[in-house]
Enzyme design. Structure first.
Site, mmCIF file in Angstrom:
data_model
loop_
_atom_site.group_PDB
_atom_site.id
_atom_site.type_symbol
_atom_site.label_atom_id
_atom_site.label_comp_id
_atom_site.label_asym_id
_atom_site.label_seq_id
_atom_site.Cartn_x
_atom_site.Cartn_y
_atom_site.Cartn_z
ATOM 1 N N CYS A 1 0.836 -1.192 0.000
ATOM 2 C CA CYS A 1 0.000 0.000 0.000
ATOM 3 C C CYS A 1 0.874 1.247 0.000
ATOM 4 C CB CYS A 1 -0.940 0.079 1.189
ATOM 5 S SG CYS A 1 -2.106 -1.268 1.284
ATOM 6 N N ARG B 1 3.922 -0.259 -4.828
ATOM 7 C CA ARG B 1 3.639 -0.715 -3.462
ATOM 8 C C ARG B 1 2.341 -1.526 -3.372
ATOM 9 N NH1 ARG B 1 6.717 1.869 0.386
ATOM 10 N NH2 ARG B 1 5.190 1.278 1.947
ATOM 11 N N TRP C 1 -2.507 -2.884 -1.678
ATOM 12 C CA TRP C 1 -2.108 -4.299 -1.719
ATOM 13 C C TRP C 1 -2.947 -4.959 -0.638
ATOM 14 C CZ3 TRP C 1 0.343 -7.626 1.821
ATOM 15 C CH2 TRP C 1 0.823 -8.829 1.278
ATOM 16 N N ASN D 1 -1.783 2.610 5.371
ATOM 17 C CA ASN D 1 -0.862 1.524 5.022
ATOM 18 C C ASN D 1 -0.457 0.846 6.317
ATOM 19 O OD1 ASN D 1 1.233 -0.107 4.002
ATOM 20 N ND2 ASN D 1 2.726 1.532 4.263
ATOM 21 N N GLY D 2 -0.648 -0.460 6.403
ATOM 22 C CA GLY D 2 -0.290 -1.176 7.627
ATOM 23 C C GLY D 2 -1.380 -2.173 7.954
ATOM 24 N N GLU E 1 18.510 -17.100 -6.545
ATOM 25 C CA GLU E 1 17.972 -15.827 -7.020
ATOM 26 C C GLU E 1 17.282 -16.004 -8.379
ATOM 27 O OE1 GLU E 1 17.141 -13.213 -5.825
ATOM 28 O OE2 GLU E 1 17.074 -11.724 -7.422
ATOM 29 N N LYS F 1 13.264 -15.242 -9.142
ATOM 30 C CA LYS F 1 12.798 -14.343 -10.206
ATOM 31 C C LYS F 1 11.783 -15.063 -11.100
ATOM 32 C CE LYS F 1 13.928 -10.953 -9.134
ATOM 33 N NZ LYS F 1 14.825 -10.820 -8.054
ATOM 34 N N GLU G 1 8.511 -15.516 -9.299
ATOM 35 C CA GLU G 1 7.872 -14.236 -9.024
ATOM 36 C C GLU G 1 7.170 -13.651 -10.241
ATOM 37 O OE1 GLU G 1 10.851 -11.494 -7.737
ATOM 38 O OE2 GLU G 1 9.416 -10.047 -6.971
ATOM 39 N N HIS H 1 19.654 -36.824 -3.718
ATOM 40 C CA HIS H 1 19.109 -37.203 -2.407
ATOM 41 C C HIS H 1 17.588 -37.033 -2.352
ATOM 42 C CE1 HIS H 1 23.067 -37.859 -0.808
ATOM 43 N NE2 HIS H 1 23.455 -36.695 -1.290
ATOM 44 N N LYS I 1 6.164 -4.139 -3.923
ATOM 45 C CA LYS I 1 7.509 -3.820 -3.452
ATOM 46 C C LYS I 1 7.422 -3.260 -2.039
ATOM 47 C CE LYS I 1 11.630 -2.317 -5.772
ATOM 48 N NZ LYS I 1 12.044 -3.643 -6.255
#
Ligand code: F6R
Length: 590
Positions: A2, A27, A69, A93-94, A463, A467, A470, A486, A585
């Site tokens: 947010c 955000r 978000w 936001n929160g 990484e 990506k 995501e 294994h 983000k």
């Protein structure tokens, strides 16, 4: 997580709010809204991205905006912010963690709720406390809220005034020709504000009468310092055009150049004593930043010969406290606002550890809490998937590891002088992109894939896998090549894709064995190495020659083709790389 913005201007503020929201969109982008207060109050809120508001205009010099978000309640017009209760209009936001109990209490008192959000509860609390003094009402309302918040609040009968407050969610105030602002993030105020001040936890901000005032938790006036923000944060990447993610990959060489320049000018003297005396180092971070912390742990442990313990911040903060005086904690965070990393920093500081932050935002909460801060100067990163910040983080962490060695043993690691080669090597990596286009085309239909590596290459593999998950929405796992047999080899079958990064001469043969095991079961293998002989002797179906650097530095460039691969896979599969599903983000909630 947010984005909120608020503005009081001398002219109409609707355009400034919209522009700010566009810049805050990374955000969260499942719904957005604006409230503008002039002679009357106008509110527009819609499911979808910020452009869903593009046709909205209202006259008025006071306003708030939000890009969401979703946490409580599905993305919808109704759940979108701003939320209104009586004369109060609010963006948040929160997370109000005690919202269920508060909601039940308010319902018992006769309040009706129209949305499923925790935010509406806050609006009701403030509205019930409001008797013409907006600042006091915001304080009173928020005193009931547990959790985290950054709010911007206006009252229908008080045009020209805005009150904001924060606890554990980021909030800055800004002033410039376009007006006076509060905002979740500095880059969103590009072109609007020339000077920024960071609010501290439990601060209240009042904007009105041409002034920005800060108050502490008892509403006692406090002063907060206004500063000119890092100018590179106001310049959005445009190299490469199209999507931000593509532009940000294209900008890696320039960003590394900026980072090198900043590191060359950085004064490490303030952290010398702590690093010299350190018996253990801890590295904490989340997501992509965690992968750079893993590289640091490997490099630093190898060159310093002391334990370097690396944890994801979310795990670290809930472990039994093994950190204390004499330890150094390195917190890595692009945004400098990630809630778990921030709490890990608080915990380490409380226990007496020395904290070093590596962040892109020098004015962030993590930077403010740290004893020493390295600002990476990657520039504003708008795409949700971190790319250039990862490369710049690695560069900072290499530099830090080298400084540690220098403080302990008065010498630099043998790879130190080669750090200057990173921008050119990154540029060289771009020349492999046409080959990667072919790989992405070949693998676009994959339902799952492994990314294998050993040693430092395992960090790169992890990484790469992150990506791909995501943005391309393909299940991918970064896995130690030696572990395959294994258990995980059970998935290898005709066409199953395995990407292997193999940049260690010492371990190349071992990784090749893993590829051979996959290949002999019909799997499709792609191999990345800077050694021509490793490629030529491999059974891999696809081979990509990486730019050559000292092995210790390879993670900073071997990841670039994987970043681009994920981007291409994403496009091939028809998704927007800048707006990955369910993500945003700057993860400012736990
Ligand atoms: C992945 C990504 C995230 C972030 C993570 C930490 O592409 O961007 O995994 O790396 O949320 O964010 P910062 O670095 O801001 O603490």
């Amino acid at each position: 997580m947010c984005g909120i913005i608020g503005c009081v201007s001398e002219k109409d503020c609707c355009g400034a709010l919209y522009d700010g929201l566009k810049r805050l969109e990374y955000r969260g982008y499942d719904s957005a809204g604006i409230a503008v207060l002039g002679e009357k109050l106008s509110v527009c809120k819609k499911k979808g991205g910020v452009s869903a508001l593009s046709c909205f205009f209202a006259q008025g010099n006071t306003g708030i905006g939000h890009t969401r978000w979703a946490t409580h309640g599905a993305p919808s017009d109704t759940n979108a912010h701003p939320h209104r209760a009586g004369k109060i209009v609010l963006v948040h936001n929160g997370i109000a963690e005690n919202f269920s109990a508060l909601k039940a209490e308010l319902e018992g008192a006769g309040e009706c709720f129209y949305s499923e959000t925790d935010t509406e509860v806050i609006a009701k609390l403030i509205s019930r406390a409001y008797r013409g003094d907006l600042l006091s009402a915001v304080k009173e309302g928020l005193s009931r809220v547990e959790g985290s918040y950054a709010v911007a609040v206006i009252a229908e009968d008080r045009p020209g005034e805005l009150v904001a407050a924060k606890y554990k969610s980021p909030l800055v105030a800004g002033k410039g020709a376009a007006g006076l602002f509060v905002c979740s993030d500095i880059p969103a105020l590009a072109g609007a504000a020339d000077f920024i001040a960071r609010a501290e936890d439990k601060d209240f901000i009042r904007i009105g009468g041409g002034r920005i005032e800060f108050f502490d938790e008892n509403l006692k006036p406090v002063s907060r310092t206004f500063f000119r923000p890092q100018k590179e944060l106001f310049a959005l990447s445009v190299a490469g055009g199209g999507y931000f993610m593509r532009s940000e990959i294209a900008e890696i060489p320039q960003a590394l150049g900026r980072t090198l320049c900043a590191l060359g000018q950085a004064d490490f003297a303030p952290c010398a004593r702590a690093l010299r005396a350190a018996k253990r180092l801890f590295a904490v971070a989340c997501g992509t930043a965690y992968h750079s912390a893993l590289v640091f742990a490997d490099i630093a442990e190898a060159s310093l010969g002391i334990p370097v313990i690396c944890h994801t911040a979310g795990e670290f903060r809930y472990r039994p406290p093994v950190i204390g005086e004499g330890d150094v904690l390195i917190a890595v965070s692009q945004s400098g606002e990630t809630a778990d990393t921030l709490e890990a920093v608080r915990l380490a500081a409380e226990r007496g550890a020395y904290v070093i932050a590596v962040t892109n935002i020098g004015s962030s909460s993590i930077a403010a809490l740290a004893d020493f801060c390295l600002v990476m100067r990657a520039g504003a990163e708008v795409a949700v998937a971190a790319t250039k910040s990862y490369n710049c983080q690695l560069l900072c962490l290499y530099y830090l590891a080298a400084q540690c060695l220098f403080f302990k043993e008065e010498k630099y690691p043998d790879w130190f002088s080669s750090l200057n080669l990173l921008p050119a090597a990154a540029e060289e990596a771009f020349s492999r992109f046409s080959e990667i286009d072919g790989l992405a085309d070949r693998l676009k239909g994959a339902r799952a894939m492994y990314f294998l590596g050993r040693g430092l290459d395992l960090c790169t593999a992890k990484e790469g896998a992150l990506k791909v998950k995501e943005i391309a929405r393909v299940f991918a796992e970064g896995y130690p090549a030696g572990e395959l047999k294994h258990g995980s080899l059970a998935l290898a079958e005709e066409g199953f894709p395995v990407v292997c990064v193999s940049t260690s001469g010492r371990l190349a043969k071992k990784s090749e064995n893993a590829l051979a095991e996959v290949r002999s079961r019909g799997g499709y293998c792609a191999l990345f190495s800077q050694y021509e002989e490793v490629l030529s002797e491999s059974c891999a179906d696809f081979k990509c020659l990486l730019p050559a650097l000292p092995e210790a530095l390879m993670p900073a460039v071997s990841v670039i083709p994987l970043q681009y691969f994920a981007y291409k896979m994403c496009l091939e599969r028809g998704y927007d790389p800048d707006k990955p599903r369910n993500l945003a983000k700057s993860v400012t909630v736990e």
